[in-house]
Scaffold this active site. Structure first.
Site, PDB file in Angstrom:
ATOM      1  N   CYS A   4      19.249  63.526  78.654  1.00 49.83           N
ATOM      2  CA  CYS A   4      18.147  62.786  79.486  1.00 49.83           C
ATOM      3  C   CYS A   4      17.552  61.937  78.128  1.00 49.83           C
ATOM      4  CB  CYS A   4      17.284  63.852  80.052  1.00 49.83           C
ATOM      5  SG  CYS A   4      18.018  64.733  81.458  1.00 49.83           S
ATOM      6  N   VAL A   5      17.950  60.919  77.723  1.00 50.68           N
ATOM      7  CA  VAL A   5      17.383  60.258  76.610  1.00 50.68           C
ATOM      8  C   VAL A   5      17.248  58.717  76.971  1.00 50.68           C
ATOM      9  CG1 VAL A   5      18.098  61.890  74.807  1.00 50.68           C
ATOM     10  CG2 VAL A   5      19.444  59.948  75.332  1.00 50.68           C
TER      11      VAL A   5
END
Ligand code: SF4
Ligand code: SF4
Lengths: 532, 302, 112
Positions: C111-112
């Protein structure tokens, strides 16, 4: 108009998904011509992958090249279907699956609730009941005795070929699992659940899932401890760097506690925060220290990343990750796990994993929003709301709100510290998804992003612009509070796509940052008004 | 005579079919939680905005409030007012409401009529008798109007047309003809439908001379009864499962003494999901699948 | 069909070939060298690699060697002394999709 059975058509694209039909946005986003051009895939790629649903591809599914390959594909689907309908293989969800398969009245009461269907200008391919109906007919025709004959009799025959399967699979990745449609169904049928079951079938039987959430997601997490690929050493290195950043920025000396046995709280962030939005974990450290909470982080495998992508597509991956996370907490003998600002991580761990984590793995789990609310309301921090005197609106992450009923804590905080807080319409349990749900926020292969921004995120963007309609100028800096990593990822990319920072001056960020920004003892503003 | 046998058989199929369905769902493994808010439980204040016990700190230590009253109110609104359709599809609401009320009244009055037929006749019965006749006079036109309106919607309304199926039309025609013949019966005999129920309820070995309409109506009802358990119309009672056991089931395993036992049973189940990261072509117990840390396929390859 | 999703393409430079994913990240890190870095940079419109570019590339690579992951952006800025804006000026696709790609790292995940 399309018939459901057209899904099997061997040629052409089921829908052209024309930009002209999209739901209009308010100015200055109302000119279709201003949209970034859609990415054009080169012919070599197009020849190999299946884009026959709507011209987009989330998975890059390889088209079967020979009849034999196609037959094999269909056979594997059928064996997966059989398993999906068996207690042994699908004890986790078979009850809900069958309930939703067998009791739909096809009344279409649910369809207008879907932000994707309506944003697309009612493109039939995105109708919540469309993929459910295809799937239902396949189950009835190919997985039940006498199904073939009945299908002919009822006029519900759907040919089962590679085209059907390719489109069904892609269509399962055109729904964010936001479950707004399920809320609207008078029967209690859940189209999102059916979508997820389709995803499961492809993943669990054939190993077909978007690589961002499987191979580079849950598999990587099980191997390294985090879907970001951060191993324990890397996460500690990064967080100690952030401790230094806190010192530089605020003068506070904080050392994030690691693996402290017997702490009251084990804080698990979405590890993506540490890498992409470090101000959020920094803000948490500042708040917890200032409030005198006994807390720790864990460097155990999976103990420092709250994500659980299996929630979106695969029960085996889901259970594996949930158990590893609980084991990390058990080892530290903490009183409770507190989940950071990550919506799906909340739901995965607190709700869906609840009946998987029994006995000594059932370590109590609580939302960070609740802990933050208690801290803010208790008056333990000296807070000066005038520091947050800019327009703020709140995004409700579907997983925390519609699926967990955590509605008020975040609002109590905002009402206390943000004088210009305003709600979106609708909000709370009726909110709209950011358009990045169920993995979309991290999926960017092929031309999927074009769809994610122009269709999936459209309703939310409109809602945000409407909430700030009284102050549209880019000179008035505004803040969308999104207490969820996935939603933030979607907002970052969505805002960039439309140029929202430049045109409207809207920034997004978490909840903890707003609290620290209001802390009277910190000299500089904590929130930096730069787009990132 | 044939007609009477038909309706008796239909009744048996109806009861058995529904029973089988309910038992089938009761025997399903207890699923993972998948609740959806708002849930009509807990304090009123919270219900107003759809909040849950997760809003409490240390929620697992607090007593669990359940409010059967709120649930009942919710269900009643759904059943009698079709709240969901009213809020989400106003155009369909009137027709659907008419059809549903036609059915409810027909069913209710029929049950009363059977009761009345079995009781000895006295003055009180006369009043009831009159009430029943008027009940039918209301039920049949309502139901017919609803069925016709729904048929029109199904055929023309752009929102539903593409999803209209043959069975959808068939079901409406069936219901429509039941109400239509019911209406006809009301106009033919002195107290038409009501005397039909009387005739049937006393299980006569010999029936008097009845009109074709009478036979037709009974046959249609018989067919409907036997057909019903195999259709989505069972949503009438299966909603219990969909609402109470799925959407509203927020019971946490800390408070459930059986959760661990059920999980133990489920973990012993064998799975054969064929993907490489699960059983990889073999079979394995779920406990082994979960323990397989690398996700390299816990299945014993055949 | 287990790994069918994700079509690799071939990227050709100076008569050499390397497999890349659909965002242009190389799949065979052992083939990385200075020339390949330049060729990858060209795909983003960077015509030459200056000392400033190399400072960033070298930092990213050494961090990756130690931690098997790309450095966080804040850290990258701090350790190399460039602001995020300057990094964007050097690598128009940004630190992750630009600099890391040129440095031969795999695409960032999670989740970047
Ligand atoms: S899912 Fe529910 S609302 Fe939608 S068509 Fe089916 S029964 Fe109607
Ligand atoms: S779950 Fe959400 S995105 Fe999916 S069909 Fe329903 S309303 Fe649409």
């Amino acid at each position: 108009m399309h018939k459901v059975s057209d899904i099997a058509s061997k040629c052409g694209q089921f829908s052209q998904a024309p930009v002209q039909s999209l739901m209009p946005l308010p100015a200055p986003y109302d000119r279709i011509a201003d949209l970034p051009p859609r990415k054009v895939l080169n012919q070599k790629v197009l020849d190999k992958i299946d884009t026959s649903l709507d011209g987009f591809s989330a998975l890059g599914l390889a088209r079967p090249q020979t009849r034999k390959e196609e037959q094999k594909f269909v056979e594997r689907f059928l064996s997966g279907l059989e398993k999906l309908l068996s207690k042994e293989n699908n004890w986790t969800f078979i009850e809900q699956l069958k309930l939703s398969l067998e009791h739909c009245a096809r009344c279409q009461t649910c369809v207008e609730a879907c932000p994707i269907y309506t944003a697309s200008g009612h493109d039939e391919v995105y109708r919540p009941t469309f993929r459910s109906e295809v799937f239902r007919r396949l189950v009835n025709e190919y997985a039940k005795p006498g199904g073939k004959a009945l299908a002919w009799l009822k006029g519900e025959h759907v040919e089962l070929n590679a085209a059907t399967l390719g489109r069904l699979l892609e269509s399962a990745y055109r729904c964010t699992l936001c479950r707004r449609c399920a809320q609207a169904c008078p029967m209690g049928v859940d189209n999102a659940l059916l979508t997820r079951e389709v995803r499961k079938l492809f993943s669990m039987e054939m190993g077909i899932a978007p690589k961002e959430i499987h191979e580079k997601g849950s598999m990587l997490q099980l191997r390294t401890g985090s879907s970001t690929g951060m191993n324990a050493r890397a996460v500690r290195d990064n967080v100690s760097f952030l401790d230094g950043e806190i010192r530089d920025q605020t003068g506070l000396r904080i050392e994030t506690p690691w693996d402290k046995e017997g702490a009251d709280v084990l804080l698990i962030h979405n590890a993506g925060e540490i890498l992409a939005w470090p101000e959020n974990p920094m803000a948490f450290a500042i708040i917890l220290e200032a409030a005198g909470i006994s807390w720790t982080m864990s460097s155990e495998l999976a103990g420092y990343d709250s994500v659980n992508y299996g929630l979106w597509y695969d029960d085996a991956q889901f259970a594996r990750v949930a158990v590893r996370q609980a084991e990390a907490a058990r080892k530290l003998k903490v009183k409770k796990i507190v989940l950071g600002e990550c919506g799906h991580g909340h739901k995965a761990s607190m709700v869906t994993a609840d009946r998987i984590l029994t006995g000594d793995l059932n370590i109590p789990r609580e939302s960070a929003l609740v802990l933050l609310r208690d801290i803010v309301i208790s008056g333990r921090l000296k807070l000066d709301p005038s520091r947050n005197d800019f327009p703020v609106t709140l995004h409700d992450p579907c997983n925390m709100v519609r699926m967990m009923g955590i509605v008020e804590p975040q609002r109590e905080i905002l009402r206390a510290i943000c004088p210009q807080f305003r709600e979106m319409t609708p909000h709370g349990v009726n909110n709209y998804c950011c358009g990045g749900g169920s993995g979309f926020a991290i999926m960017s292969g092929y031309n999927f992003e074009d769809w994610r921004f122009s269709v999936a995120g459209r309703t939310k963007l409109k809602q945000i612009l409407d909430a700030f309609a009284d102050c549209p100028s880019p000179d008035v800096k505004k803040y969308v509070c999104a207490p969820c990593s996935n939603c933030k990822g979607q907002f970052r990319d969505l805002f960039q796509y439309y140029g929202v920072w430049e045109k409207s001056g809207i920034l997004y960020g978490g909840l903890a940052e707003l609290i620290v920004n209001a802390m009277a003892d910190i000299n500089q503003p904590f929130i930096k008004w730069e787009f990132h | 005579m044939l007609t009477v046998m038909l309706i008796s058989v239909a009744l048996v199929v109806f009861l058995a079919g529904n029973l089988v369905r309910v038992v089938k769902f009761l025997r399903m493994p207890s699923p993972l939680r998948w609740e959806l808010y708002p849930i009509p439980k807990g304090p009123q204040e919270r219900q107003r905005y759809g909040g849950s016990y997760f809003e409490d700190s240390d929620w697992w230590t607090k007593p669990r409030a359940s409010s059967h009253k709120s649930e009942a109110v919710f269900v009643l609104k759904e059943v009698f007012l079709l709240r969901g359709v009213w809020e989400n599809f106003r155009g369909l609401w009137l027709w659907s409401w008419l059809l549903h009320w036609g059915l409810y009244l027909y069913l209710l009055i029929t049950l009363f009529a059977i009761g009345e037929a079995l009781l000895p006749a006295d003055a009180g019965a006369l009043v009831l008798h009159a009430a029943l006749i008027y009940g039918y006079r209301l039920a049949c036109p309502l139901g017919l109007a609803g069925a016709l309106g729904m048929l029109a919607m199904r055929s023309w309304h752009p929102r539903v047309r593409a999803f209209t199926t043959r069975t959808g039309i068939f079901d409406l025609l069936l219901l429509g003809s039941i109400f239509a013949t019911g209406n006809l019966l009301l106009t033919t005999g002195p107290d038409g439908l009501h005397s039909m129920i009387r005739g049937l309820a006393r299980f006569p070995t010999r029936l008097g001379n009845h009109s074709v309409t009478w036979h037709l109506h009974v046959c249609l009802v018989a067919f409907f009864l036997a057909y019903f358990p195999f259709t989505h119309m069972t949503h009438a009672y299966m909603k219990y499962f969909m609402w109470h056991q799925v959407r509203w089931d927020d019971s946490a395993s800390v408070h459930d003494p059986y959760a661990a036992k059920e999980l133990a049973v489920n973990l012993q189940r064998k799975t054969s999901w064929a993907a490489a990261h699960i059983a990889a072509g073999g079979t394995a117990a779920w406990s082994e699948i979960v323990a397989d840390a690398d996700g390299n396929g816990a299945g014993k390859r055949a | 069909m287990d790994s069918s999703q994700g079509i690799l393409q071939v990227f050709t430079w100076n008569n050499h070939e390397v497999e890349v994913d659909e965002d242009g990240f190389i799949q065979q890190p052992e083939l990385w060298n200075d020339q390949l870095a330049l060729a990858l940079a060209r795909t983003d419109g960077v015509t030459e690699l200056t000392d400033a570019h190399w400072k960033i590339i070298n930092y990213i690579r050494s961090y990756f060697q130690e931690f098997e992951i790309a450095p966080m952006i804040r850290k990258l800025c701090k350790e190399t002394g460039f602001s995020l804006r300057e990094i964007y000026d050097l690598f128009p696709s940004g630190p992750a999709k630009g600099a890391c790609k040129v440095a031969g790292l795999p695409k960032p995940t999670g989740c970047v």
